[in-house]
Design an enzyme around this catalytic site. Structure first.
Site, short mmCIF file in Angstrom:
data_model
loop_
_atom_site.label_atom_id
_atom_site.label_comp_id
_atom_site.label_asym_id
_atom_site.label_seq_id
_atom_site.Cartn_x
_atom_site.Cartn_y
_atom_site.Cartn_z
CE1 TYR A 28 5.52 -1.56 -4.94
CE2 TYR A 28 6.11 0.15 -3.35
CZ TYR A 28 6.05 -0.30 -4.65
OH TYR A 28 6.52 0.49 -5.68
CG ASP A 47 11.15 -3.00 2.53
OD1 ASP A 47 11.59 -1.90 2.93
OD2 ASP A 47 10.48 -3.12 1.49
CE LYS A 103 7.37 5.01 1.49
NZ LYS A 103 7.13 3.61 1.26
C1 LIG Z 1 7.60 2.88 -0.07
C2 LIG Z 1 8.18 1.52 0.11
C3 LIG Z 1 9.17 1.03 -0.76
C4 LIG Z 1 9.59 1.75 -2.00
O1 LIG Z 1 10.19 2.97 -1.74
P1 LIG Z 1 10.27 4.06 -2.91
O2 LIG Z 1 11.07 5.17 -2.30
O3 LIG Z 1 8.85 4.42 -3.22
O4 LIG Z 1 10.93 3.43 -4.07
C5 LIG Z 1 9.75 -0.18 -0.45
N1 LIG Z 1 9.38 -0.87 0.62
C6 LIG Z 1 8.42 -0.44 1.47
C7 LIG Z 1 8.07 -1.25 2.68
C8 LIG Z 1 7.79 0.77 1.24
O5 LIG Z 1 6.81 1.17 2.05
#
Ligand SMILES: *Cc1c(COP(=O)(O)O)cnc(C)c1O
Length: 427
Positions: free
Chosen positions: A143, A238, A266
């Site tokens: 994701y 990511d 995060k």
């Molecule tokens: C949480 C997450 C996102 C999205 O971040 P948001 O702050 O919720 O938009 C993108 N990539 C990864 C790997 C994530 O865990």
């Protein structure tokens, strides 16, 4: 006795789609009423009925120091008093950028945004702009936020609902995204053999945390790095979840692979909305106002959010922080494994740094298909039994769990003791 959680959920659903502002919160995949949280301190949260839980969600990853960490709260208060937002540059943004570039040597430059979604969306635009190519490779079960190019068989939230992709994403756009299997270097080689000169970027969660937890096979990341270099594609790690969650140098530090671009979120906001994308200077120089790739944000680099991020990063850089965090997380895993084994339950678990995966199957999964093959009804049963006992795990079998530095040995021991009881009643 009427539950205030229930009452709030009914009220929420009247004016908020599904009663939530992000789908996984709705408990759809486990059933039951989501808990409305009113306060958090350390490793504990309290719901609207006054019930307390040991929290293993940590706001889905950001709260590596636990809830309401005193130093983070103080930094936020001090920043807020000076003004909430300026829309002009501030010194604290430089400090955060410098710190991120120091912690991740693959970053020469970094741009702050307000969410992980913005970070990945912008990194992909940048990769496309820099290479002059359109094609993007992602992996099933990963994701990367909810932007159009990435909601092509997207991860956890959608998996939970069993949709292959989102409504409202133009087929024309989805056509530019190739979805491959995670941990399948041969699949990657085949894709590059066929489309090499058209591939702008490969985006990957270097440890997958949105299809439960999947550890990368070393050959998977190595092959990816090599193919991107050979074909002039941009490798985007990511690390919105793994950045400063699996170790002080992110997953790239842990596995010794240098991406071209990295996305963060995060933990770097410590519970406030901060995201970032950064990487090689020549690529980052393509971002406006230096270059032709447009990207902007009214609240980007927000001083209150940046203060929370800085106060968080300063604490996690203290010597021994990750040894202790990883030790606590492993304590939880070892305890749960022993409890399941004593009751002969098909259960496996693993941790990397401060994140963990629990699976109701005999062995830890290495692929998306293996995650899907775990016993979901067993997970639901475990989730609700643990919630009743006062332990808040993610309400989905497709999410990683998180331990914070505020979880003490005895907090974890209490979770293990209750899991033992749950598993004993089970068999
Ligand atoms: C949480 C997450 C996102 C999205 O971040 P948001 O702050 O919720 O938009 C993108 N990539 C990864 C790997 C994530 O865990």
């Amino acid at each position: 006795m009427t539950s205030r959680n229930q009452h709030l959920f009914e009220r929420a659903q009247r004016h908020i789609p599904g009663g939530v502002n992000s789908p996984v919160r709705a408990f759809r995949s486990v059933g039951g009423t989501p808990r409305f949280l009113v306060a958090g301190r350390g490793c504990r949260v309290e719901d609207a009925d006054g019930k307390r839980y040991v929290d293993y969600v940590g706001s889905w990853g950001p709260l590596i120091l636990g809830h309401a960490d005193p130093q983070v709260i103080r930094a936020v208060q001090e920043a807020a008093i000076k003004g909430l937002s300026f829309g002009a540059p501030t010194e604290s943004e430089i400090e955060l950028a410098e710190l991120l570039c120091e912690m991740l040597p693959s970053l020469d430059m970094v741009r702050l945004v307000s969410s992980g979604t913005e970070a990945t969306m912008s990194a992909i635009r940048l990769a496309r702009g820099w290479t002059g190519r359109d094609l993007l490779i992602k992996f099933e079960g990963c994701y990367h936020g909810h932007s159009d190019s990435l909601l092509v068989k997207a991860g956890s939230g959608l998996l939970t609902f069993g949709h292959p992709s989102s409504g409202g994403v133009p087929a024309d756009l989805a056509r530019h995204t190739l979805v491959l299997d995670y941990n399948d270097p041969e699949g990657l080689e085949a894709a590059f053999a066929e489309h090499g000169p058209k591939i702008a970027a490969v985006i990957v969660e270097p440890v997958a945390g949105n299809m439960n937890l999947i550890a990368p096979l070393p050959a998977f990341l190595q092959t990816m790095r090599q193919l991107c270099s050979t074909h002039g594609a941009v490798l985007i790690f990511d690390e919105v979840m793994t950045g400063f969650r699996v170790g002080p140098g992110g997953a790239q530090g842990l596995y010794g692979i240098t991406p071209d671009l990295t996305t963060l979120g995060k933990v770097i906001g410590g519970g406030m909305p901060v995201g970032a994308f950064g990487g090689r200077r020549e690529i980052m120089s393509y971002v406006a106002p230096l270059g032709p790739v447009y990207q902007a944000g009214t609240l980007s680099g927000n001083p209150v959010a940046v203060a929370a991020g800085l106060a968080t990063l300063k604490q996690i850089r203290q010597p021994g922080f990750y040894d202790s965090l990883a030790g606590r997380t492993q304590q939880l895993i070892d305890g749960l494994l022993a409890a399941a084994r004593a009751n002969r339950l098909p259960f496996s678990a693993q941790s990397i740094g401060g994140m963990f995966g629990l699976y109701f199957r005999a062995h830890c999964p290495a692929t998306f298909a293996e995650v899907m093959d775990a016993d979901q009804s067993a997970f639901k049963r475990f989730f609700h039994a643990m919630l009743d006992a006062g332990h808040y795990f993610a309400p989905s079998a497709f999410e990683a769990g998180f331990v914070s530095s505020a979880h003490t040995e005895s907090d974890i021991a209490s979770t293990i003791a209750d899991a033992e009881q749950v598993f004993t009643r089970w068999s």
